[in-house]
Scaffold this active site. Structure first.
Site, PDB file in Angstrom:
ATOM      1  CB  ILE A 167      -0.962  -0.003   1.192  1.00  0.00           C
ATOM      2  CG1 ILE A 167      -1.940  -1.171   1.080  1.00  0.00           C
ATOM      3  CG2 ILE A 167      -1.725   1.323   1.281  1.00  0.00           C
ATOM      4  CD1 ILE A 167      -2.808  -1.384   2.310  1.00  0.00           C
ATOM      5  CB  CYS A 201       3.407   0.624   9.632  1.00  0.00           C
ATOM      6  SG  CYS A 201       2.930   1.930  10.774  1.00  0.00           S
ATOM      7  N   PRO A 202       1.522  -1.958   9.828  1.00  0.00           N
ATOM      8  CG  PRO A 202       2.566  -4.023  10.106  1.00  0.00           C
ATOM      9  CD  PRO A 202       2.625  -2.774   9.283  1.00  0.00           C
ATOM     10  CB  SER A 204      -2.307   2.024   8.851  1.00  0.00           C
ATOM     11  OG  SER A 204      -1.709   0.777   9.076  1.00  0.00           O
ATOM     12  NE  ARG A 205      -5.726  -3.123  11.764  1.00  0.00           N
ATOM     13  CZ  ARG A 205      -6.232  -3.289  10.547  1.00  0.00           C
ATOM     14  NH1 ARG A 205      -6.573  -2.244   9.820  1.00  0.00           N
ATOM     15  NH2 ARG A 205      -6.396  -4.507  10.053  1.00  0.00           N
ATOM     16  CG  ASP A 225     -10.864   4.882   6.467  1.00  0.00           C
ATOM     17  OD1 ASP A 225     -12.018   5.351   6.362  1.00  0.00           O
ATOM     18  OD2 ASP A 225     -10.585   3.693   6.200  1.00  0.00           O
ATOM     19  CD  GLU A 250     -11.882   1.330  13.410  1.00  0.00           C
ATOM     20  OE1 GLU A 250     -11.034   2.106  12.924  1.00  0.00           O
ATOM     21  OE2 GLU A 250     -12.059   0.167  12.969  1.00  0.00           O
ATOM     22  CG  HIS A 289     -11.991   0.791   9.232  1.00  0.00           C
ATOM     23  ND1 HIS A 289     -11.439   0.271  10.363  1.00  0.00           N
ATOM     24  CD2 HIS A 289     -11.287   0.243   8.202  1.00  0.00           C
ATOM     25  CE1 HIS A 289     -10.451  -0.554  10.038  1.00  0.00           C
ATOM     26  NE2 HIS A 289     -10.338  -0.578   8.726  1.00  0.00           N
TER      27      HIS A 289
END
Length: 319
Positions: free
Chosen positions: A158, A205-206, A233-234, A258, A263, A282
């Site tokens: 990504i 990144c994760p 991402s997160r 996002d 959530e 999201h």
């Protein structure tokens, strides 16, 4: 073989088909599963198919028949992968499905921050242009991206796709990633230098235990006061209280997110309602094309496990 889908609605709200999954076993599909429902619903499951339903060590050690967990996403931080490995339960994910869609949404957020097309359209719809004494007006400053510096944290698929697009817009790319190489577009920098030098910082990144909340007050403080922060991402990568304070105090200019750490977010979430923080629910991953790829790869993951050759396994299973 019983296959339980814990939270199938977001993946398939009705525009995809579960038929090929149903060919692999006795499939039970739940639109949503809350934590206190998980063990009862999955008590006879051989395979759990889950996206965002948390599966912790208690659930993993309690469910007697569980043999595999198939995550319908790339990220798998909601699964206790170590506990699963301890029971020799492979956890498979779906890598790479959302590269185009997530990159596209990242650029959509970038362009909204630069051009504010949505805000201007809403103003026209509410009569703003008819009331204007000029033939052209703005309700938010428009920014040209050409020549500005775009910083990327995480240069996986990504991040690399985003780099290609912003370079096509004439932006300069700098990045930080664990394994830099000469084939990556842009210039490698430390995390601190990316945050300090970039006009826009975008996270790709994760989330891991080590980097949770790494975008904090200290790191934000090195950014330019004119800088923007984008996160597709997160949500847990950001200390949200610190970011809220930075936006309110004009430490940085804008943010577009996002994802959030919880959530859906609670009603008192510190970032919701801040005028210089754009938030979408999201949806970067949610194009039909991307969801179709998830569905197809999930079926491949489960069929491969049934055939004795599990693929896309993210936890270490020792023979």
């Amino acid at each position: 073989m019983q296959i339980v889908v814990t939270d199938g609605y977001t993946l398939n709200p009705g525009d995809l088909s579960w038929d090929n999954l149903k060919k692999l076993g006795d499939v039970i599909i739940h639109d949503r599963t809350y934590p206190d429902e998980l063990i009862e619903r999955c008590k006879d499951a051989d395979i759990i198919v889950s996206n965002k339903t948390p599966i912790d060590s208690i659930a993993i050690t309690t469910l007697p028949k569980l043999r595999m967990i198939s995550v319908t996403a790339t990220g798998y931080n909601v699964i206790d992968t170590k506990a699963a490995a301890g029971r020799q339960i492979p956890v498979s994910n779906v890598p790479g499905y959302g590269t185009a869609s997530v990159a596209q949404h990242t650029i959509a957020l970038l362009l909204e921050l630069s051009n504010w097309s949505g805000k201007h359209s809403l103003d026209v719809s509410s009569g703003g242009w008819q009331k204007s004494i000029d033939w052209s007006y703005t309700i938010q400053p428009v920014t040209e991206l050409y020549g500005k510096t775009f910083g990327i944290i995480g240069m996986g698929n990504i991040g690399q796709q985003v780099a290609k697009i912003v370079m096509a817009l004439g932006m300069n790319v700098i990045y930080h990633t664990p394994n830099p190489n000469d084939e990556l577009a842009g210039e490698y920098k430390s995390i601190e230098d990316v945050f300090a030098e970039a006009d826009v910082v975008s996270l790709h990144c994760p989330q891991t235990p080590e980097n949770t909340g790494f975008v904090n007050a200290s790191l934000i403080s090195v950014m330019k006061p004119t800088a923007w922060l984008i996160n597709t991402s997160r949500g847990g990568l950001i200390n949200e209280a610190d970011l809220a304070a930075a936006l309110k105090n004009a430490t940085i200019k804008l943010a577009a997110l996002d994802v959030l750490s919880k959530e859906p977010p609670p009603g008192d979430h510190p970032l919701i309602g801040i005028s210089n923080c754009l938030i979408t629910p999201h949806i970067a991953w949610i194009s039909r094309e991307a969801r179709q790829r998830i569905m197809l790869q999930t079926i491949v993951n489960i069929q491969s496990f049934i055939n004795g050759k599990a693929v896309n396994v993210v936890n270490a299973i020792t023979p």
